[in-house]
Scaffold this active site. Sequence first.
Site, PDB file in Angstrom:
ATOM      1  N   SER A   1       0.847  -1.190   0.000  1.00  0.00           N
ATOM      2  CA  SER A   1       0.000   0.000   0.000  1.00  0.00           C
ATOM      3  C   SER A   1       0.881   1.237   0.000  1.00  0.00           C
ATOM      4  O   SER A   1       2.110   1.150  -0.042  1.00  0.00           O
ATOM      5  CB  SER A   1      -0.885   0.007   1.242  1.00  0.00           C
ATOM      6  OG  SER A   1      -0.084   0.304   2.366  1.00  0.00           O
ATOM      7  N   LYS A   2       0.221   2.393   0.099  1.00  0.00           N
ATOM      8  CA  LYS A   2       0.941   3.666   0.096  1.00  0.00           C
ATOM      9  C   LYS A   2       1.997   3.729   1.201  1.00  0.00           C
ATOM     10  O   LYS A   2       3.020   4.371   1.058  1.00  0.00           O
ATOM     11  CB  LYS A   2      -0.048   4.811   0.325  1.00  0.00           C
ATOM     12  CG  LYS A   2      -0.685   5.259  -0.954  1.00  0.00           C
ATOM     13  CD  LYS A   2      -1.293   6.632  -0.749  1.00  0.00           C
ATOM     14  CE  LYS A   2      -2.429   6.842  -1.718  1.00  0.00           C
ATOM     15  NZ  LYS A   2      -3.687   7.169  -1.133  1.00  0.00           N
ATOM     16  N   ARG A   3       1.703   3.053   2.307  1.00  0.00           N
ATOM     17  CA  ARG A   3       2.646   3.049   3.436  1.00  0.00           C
ATOM     18  C   ARG A   3       4.037   2.593   3.008  1.00  0.00           C
ATOM     19  O   ARG A   3       5.033   2.917   3.616  1.00  0.00           O
ATOM     20  CB  ARG A   3       2.166   2.087   4.531  1.00  0.00           C
ATOM     21  CG  ARG A   3       1.101   2.625   5.430  1.00  0.00           C
ATOM     22  CD  ARG A   3       0.742   1.586   6.463  1.00  0.00           C
ATOM     23  NE  ARG A   3       0.252   0.345   5.865  1.00  0.00           N
ATOM     24  CZ  ARG A   3       0.847  -0.823   5.936  1.00  0.00           C
ATOM     25  NH1 ARG A   3       1.971  -0.967   6.585  1.00  0.00           N
ATOM     26  NH2 ARG A   3       0.314  -1.890   5.351  1.00  0.00           N
ATOM     27  N   HIS A   4       4.065   1.734   1.977  1.00  0.00           N
ATOM     28  CA  HIS A   4       5.359   1.220   1.538  1.00  0.00           C
ATOM     29  C   HIS A   4       6.051   2.155   0.540  1.00  0.00           C
ATOM     30  O   HIS A   4       7.018   1.769  -0.104  1.00  0.00           O
ATOM     31  CB  HIS A   4       5.185  -0.170   0.910  1.00  0.00           C
ATOM     32  CG  HIS A   4       4.608  -1.173   1.867  1.00  0.00           C
ATOM     33  ND1 HIS A   4       3.296  -1.600   1.810  1.00  0.00           N
ATOM     34  CD2 HIS A   4       5.152  -1.798   2.932  1.00  0.00           C
ATOM     35  CE1 HIS A   4       3.079  -2.469   2.783  1.00  0.00           C
ATOM     36  NE2 HIS A   4       4.185  -2.598   3.470  1.00  0.00           N
ATOM     37  N   GLY A   5       5.510   3.366   0.429  1.00  0.00           N
ATOM     38  CA  GLY A   5       6.154   4.358  -0.444  1.00  0.00           C
ATOM     39  C   GLY A   5       5.861   4.133  -1.925  1.00  0.00           C
ATOM     40  O   GLY A   5       6.606   4.569  -2.775  1.00  0.00           O
TER      41      GLY A   5
END
Length: 489
Positions: free
Chosen positions: A245-249
């Site tokens: 997800s976005k959390r992983h950049g």
Amino acid sequence: MSEVRVRFAPSPTGHLHLGAARTALFNWLFARHHGGKFILRIEDTDVERSSREMTQGIIEGLRWLGLDWDEGPYFQSDRLNLYQEKARALVAEGKAYFCYCLPEEIKERREKIISQGGFWRYDRRCYYLAEEDKRNFEAEGRAKAIRFLVPEAQEIEFNDLIHGRIKVKSQNIEDFVLLRSDGQPTYHLSVVVDDMAMKITHVIRGDDHISNTPKQILLYQAFGVSCPQFGHLPLILGPDKKKLSKRHGVSSILEYHRRGFLPLAVVNFLAQMSWAPGEEERVYSLEEMIEKFSLEKISKGSPVYNPSKLEWLNSQLISQTPGKELLTLIKERLLQESLWRDELEREKEQWFSGLLDLLKERSRTLVELVNNCRPFLSDEFPFDSEAVARYLTDPRLPGLLSKLADDFRQLKNFKADSIERALRRRAEQEGVKAAVLIHALRVLLLGMRVSPGIFDVLEYMGRDRTLQRMSRLAQVISQRSLEGKNIRD
Ligand code: GLU
């Protein structure tokens, strides 16, 4: 096999992210391998969450990756009448029924069952509704949904092209909604109606849809149509083994474009997360991938996102790309950075292509390539302060450089080998290591401590610019120490 027809059916509620792009890619490869059709369908029935901007982004992302489609884009929002008609047809055949339950009524009943330790499935209240109650609801104008009547005690079985046999019992499936009370179709209805209408032969999509497939198979049966084949792709995980997800950049595919990745590197990265086109780890052309593609070869396990693999593939691809092509690829970026001059593709084209050939080995992205070009195109470039402190502060340097500058002025040709000879001779005469001059020149000319072979660099820089940069020693040092002071203060 009849003509293969596959589709990519994104919901435009977000960007074209990595997982969706991989689904698109595998559908595209499958279609191209079989000489079939790849269809683009925008599933925008969720009016509140879908947006034009996201649709545009998805289309641009696919174009950038080079995944062209043969039909579409079809928009589900243009096809609402069809879904309503198909749902009503099922009601007329007794395979679906109107449901008048209000959400709060269902909630109340569900909570009661759960509080008694039971398992909730829609209780078919409206299926058993007395005619008179129906008439009353109709008279009061109550909105009604359409629910599918799930057949009793049926085992639904399908052969997933990636995961093998999957079986589900129909008693575990509730009478799901097909058409909401506001006339909007649910995903199950619109996807099946469209896959039938568009004669889709293979549904290739993410693992997160596996649990939807049995419901959709029941719908195909109700419509009296044979099912397409299904293949569910394992989801991509982040390095922490959670869904990517976005959390992983990672965000939109176009972000990779912005960051200077080449589309073919991204395509290889996406493909190679679950499939190996060949024995070697390398960049494969689209043609090679099309030729070798097979769904059976896709691994069942979830791949883990590894950005350094993408960087590696990108640097491989950049170093294989001729300078002349790189020139076209970075032109827009150079324009944005005010580094472009038309002569770079006219009188100086050969020089510039050659320079790019020299610099490409050290550039993992096009952004890095542009940065590496900067000192050759402009006098404004950053200096690595540590390198300045380390290589430019030797007290012998001013004298050495001015003698070396005289040597350079006298060279007949300012070419790498004659430059090298002059520099080594000067070092010997002065009793210093050639490295002292080499390091100093590298920092003065490029602002950095690593570069391709310095003599090639000097040749590409040209005599005038080289001499001018060599004469800036005092200025560079004083500027750096001034900046250093500012930072400390
Ligand atoms: N719109 C669905 C999604 O984006 C499509 C699922 C499917 O391919 O059936 O997940």
